[in-house]
Scaffold this active site. Structure first.
Site, short mmCIF file in Angstrom:
data_model
loop_
_atom_site.label_atom_id
_atom_site.label_comp_id
_atom_site.label_asym_id
_atom_site.label_seq_id
_atom_site.Cartn_x
_atom_site.Cartn_y
_atom_site.Cartn_z
CB SER B 153 -0.89 0.01 1.24
OG SER B 153 -1.52 1.26 1.37
CE1 TYR B 166 -3.73 -1.81 5.88
CE2 TYR B 166 -3.14 0.41 5.20
CZ TYR B 166 -3.58 -0.86 4.89
OH TYR B 166 -3.88 -1.17 3.59
#
Lengths: 470, 260
Positions: B153, B166
């Protein structure tokens, strides 16, 4: 063995003959019967299935098992006994035809049936029950087996002959390696008086003449084979050249002990004495397209117009596929596939006319056609008929795949309608339905019933078996 | 598992073979679909078997042949990986491509600290990937071919106040993929790191302030192009590369005062 396979489960990419398929497998190479059994136990314990593989000369997926185990028999290759008095030879399954004839020819014997390449193993030859250019006279390879011993996946070791465990004898031979492993094979060889064969070569001008000539000459010749120019249609469709050959007998060879020496047989490594044959396939490649091959084919046909009679060594006559090493690489990246149909003598003419016409209208001509005469046999998954076979080679490219596949489906329909059969070492596109149709549901059920007995855990499954039977 | 079998490859009907982990929905589902349209057989792996089954059924119905099979697996069950890989490879008849798409974003606030959530994100986003890549890498290394794709990501390019675990997990995943690439490229194996921005999936459903939003299908299209041309790192959509370049260079004394 056990520890070796446990610690090194490395995958290796294996290919088919023709380089048109590849699949990664864990390769186990047993040297003894016990090592085969350890391999079976390893596969069972880890949930793998096994395909048996010899020289890997099947044109399809018969000796592949992607993601699973392949049992490779090339190192189980001892000739355990040879009796030049009786012609009986006992071999391990990985012995090649090359090893076999090298051993027996100096004593005046020759294998009764051979394939077009000598690299094949006896185990593979039996699994597929191969035939040669003398199928109409000598039958298949399996018909010369006196007995064999086998290791079944259920752990049983047994001996099979036509009279002992006959059901397994007639089904393991032709059984694609799916019932058990051959561990020792005893066969009867054929006595020969000379290392030479007399070949009659003559042209034929259309398909009718072609098949008539084979049918006429087969009864009087030890070997009969035709080359068919698959690139022409119309009036000349089926033209080609017939080779009808006989063993040279007793007093016809002034010096048989010399002609049977290996030196008189070995295929030359150079062409015209200078040009290394291992390089030829590079020079064939530029011709490997429709136009180029038409040129080659026509040249070959013109050259064949002269009728000739000459002596040739056994090896040179039989092992054409070995004459140009790696010839199959000339077909390029996509490789080649072979389509062989076996047709009753009553329907062959009409059906092949349709097949060749269709291939020409598709602009997908076969580059090589080979015809042979056949007779039926008693083996369970037999491909033989009382008739003829035509083997056609097709070049595969990413551009022609779809069309070629569609054409071969049409081929299959025509061959089935004409009562024809197919061979499990050759065709790669045969469907499950086609297989059911030509073998018959009853035959397949008989084979599966035997398999449930010898291989209750279904450990033996090649990609071919999964595709057509499982 | 059912008795269904993948279509068998033949010389005239060849297939490549892929496993997509986390293919029950979102980007993974779109990749699985795209691959089956591009000549692949795909093992659809999802924690939720019903999702996997739905995806694979739809693929097979659309294609009229069995191009995908469904498998259930929670990537946190690391011990299952070897066995499942073996089974899927056996079913597929080999393996050319592994796509690790499993990922989870558990919402948090600027003042909450929940170890269990952080651990779950690390396990799903990184440790699970390590389990799969450790199983597949030696096989590809021996075969001297194959491709590994990790869906990381843009969030991994910087540690951000919004979700420390995250961003850390995606940063770790990207670094891990780079290291694996450096190991395997010498063996002819390609490793592709994919850094998507905002994609319309369940993960972004309740988020606000999204921009450059793309569909999973668009992401899958970009990813397929990168697989085909054996790229090393891609951003999807591509403009994120330039935005992240800027963000990566924002000095800490400014970045730590931002709320993003």
């Amino acid at each position: 063995m056990e520890s070796k396979t446990e610690s090194t489960q490395t995958f290796q990419t294996l290919e088919n003959f023709g380089h048109s398929l590849s699949a990664p497998s864990i390769v186990i190479t047993p040297k003894t019967v016990d090592e085969i059994y350890q391999g079976v136990k390893f596969a069972k314990k880890n949930g793998y299935q096994i395909a048996a593989r010899g020289a890997g000369r099947s044109y399809n997926d018969a000796a592949l098992n992607g993601g699973g185990v392949v049992m490779l028999f090339t190192e189980m290759n001892n000739i355990t006994s040879w009796d030049p008095e009786t012609g009986l030879i006992t071999c391990e399954p990985g012995v090649t035809l090359e090893q076999l004839w090298h051993k027996i020819l100096p004593d005046g014997w020759w294998p009764p049936v051979v394939s077009g390449t000598m690299t094949t193993t006896l185990g593979g030859c039996l699994g597929m029950n191969i035939h040669g250019k003398n199928n109409y006279r000598m039958g298949t390879f399996g018909e010369h087996v006196v007995e064999f011993t086998a290791l079944l996946p259920n752990g049983a070791e047994l001996t099979c002959s036509p009279n002992l465990n006959g059901d397994l004898f007639y089904s393991m031979i032709s059984g694609m390696g799916m019932l058990g492993f051959f561990t020792s094979i005893t066969m009867k060889m054929k006595k020969v008086d000379s290392g030479y064969i007399t070949v009659n070569a003559f042209p034929v001008y259309n398909l009718d003449e072609h098949l008539t000539a084979i049918e006429r000459d087969a009864p009087t010749h030890d070997y009969t084979v035709g080359w068919l120019d698959t690139m022409v249609g119309g009036e000349a469709l089926g033209r080609g050249q017939i080779h009808a050959a006989n063993y040279v007998h007793g007093n016809e060879d002034p010096n048989p002990s010399s002609s049977m020496k290996l030196e008189s047989q070995i295929l030359p490594e150079k062409m015209f004495g200078v040009f290394p044959k291992s390089l030829i396939h590079y020079f064939m490649k530029p011709f490997s397209n429709n136009l180029g091959w038409k040129l080659v084919s026509t040249a070959k046909y013109v050259a064949s117009l002269r009728t000739g009679k000459y002596n040739q060594s056994h090896a040179a006559f039989h092992f054409l596929l070995d004459y140009v090493p790696n010839w199959e690489k000339a077909y390029g990246r996509g490789g080649l596939i072979q389509y062989q149909s076996f047709l009753p003598k009553e329907t062959a003419r009409e059906t092949w006319t349709k097949l060749i016409d269709l291939s020409l209208s598709y602009h997908l001509p076969s580059y090589l056609g080979v015809t042979k005469r056949h007779r039926p046999d008693k083996f369970l998954l037999t491909h033989a008929v009382d008739g003829f076979s035509l083997a056609m080679d097709f070049k595969v490219t990413s551009a022609n795949q779809k069309k070629l596949s569609q054409m071969l489906q049409e081929f299959d329909k025509m061959v089935l309608e004409a009562g024809g059969r197919f061979y499990f070492a050759k065709n790669s596109e045969t469907s499950r339905q086609t297989t059911e149709q030509f073998l018959g549901a009853e035959t397949i059920e008989r084979f599966k019933a035997l398999k449930r007995r010898t291989d209750p855990d279904m450990v033996l499954e090649s990609d071919l078996y999964k595709r057509l039977f499982a | 598992m059912t008795n269904e079998r993948f279509e068998a490859p033949t010389p005239l009907h060849p297939f490549k073979k892929a496993i997509v982990i986390g293919a029950g929905r979102g980007i993974g589902e779109a990749i699985a679909r795209k691959l089956t349209r591009e000549g692949y057989l795909v093992g659809v792996v999802s924690q939720n078997f019903d999702n996997a089954k739905k995806v694979s059924n739809q693929i097979n119905t659309d294609a009229g042949e069995i191009l995908s099979l469904a498998y259930t697996h929670d990537v946190k069950n690391f011990d299952e990986v070897d066995g499942l890989l073996k089974q899927v490879m056996d079913d597929l008849g080999g393996l050319d491509l592994l796509v690790y798409n499993a990922g989870i974003l558990l919402p948090t606030t600027l003042t909450t600290y929940q170890f269990e959530n952080d651990r779950t994100m690390m396990e799903v986003n990184v440790t699970g990937a390590m389990a799969w890549i450790n199983a597949v890498a030696p096989i590809f290394q021996d075969l001297k071919r194959g491709q590994i794709v990790g869906i990381s990501s843009v969030a991994g390019d910087r540690g951000r106040v919004k979700n420390p675990a995250y961003t850390a997990s995606k940063g770790a995943f990207s670094t891990y993929l780079e290291a694996i690439r450096n190991r395997l490229s010498r063996h002819g194996v390609n490793v592709l790191t994919v850094k998507p921005g905002f994609v319309q999936t369940d993960m972004t459903k309740n988020q606000t302030g999204l921009f450059w939003l793309i569909t999973p299908e668009k992401a899958a299209e970009d990813i397929w192009k990168a697989i085909k041309s054996k790229k090393q790192t891609i951003y999807t959509p591509f403009q994120w590369r330039y935005l992240m370049l800027v963000i990566q260079h924002i000095p800490s004394f400014i970045f730590r005062r931002l709320s993003f």
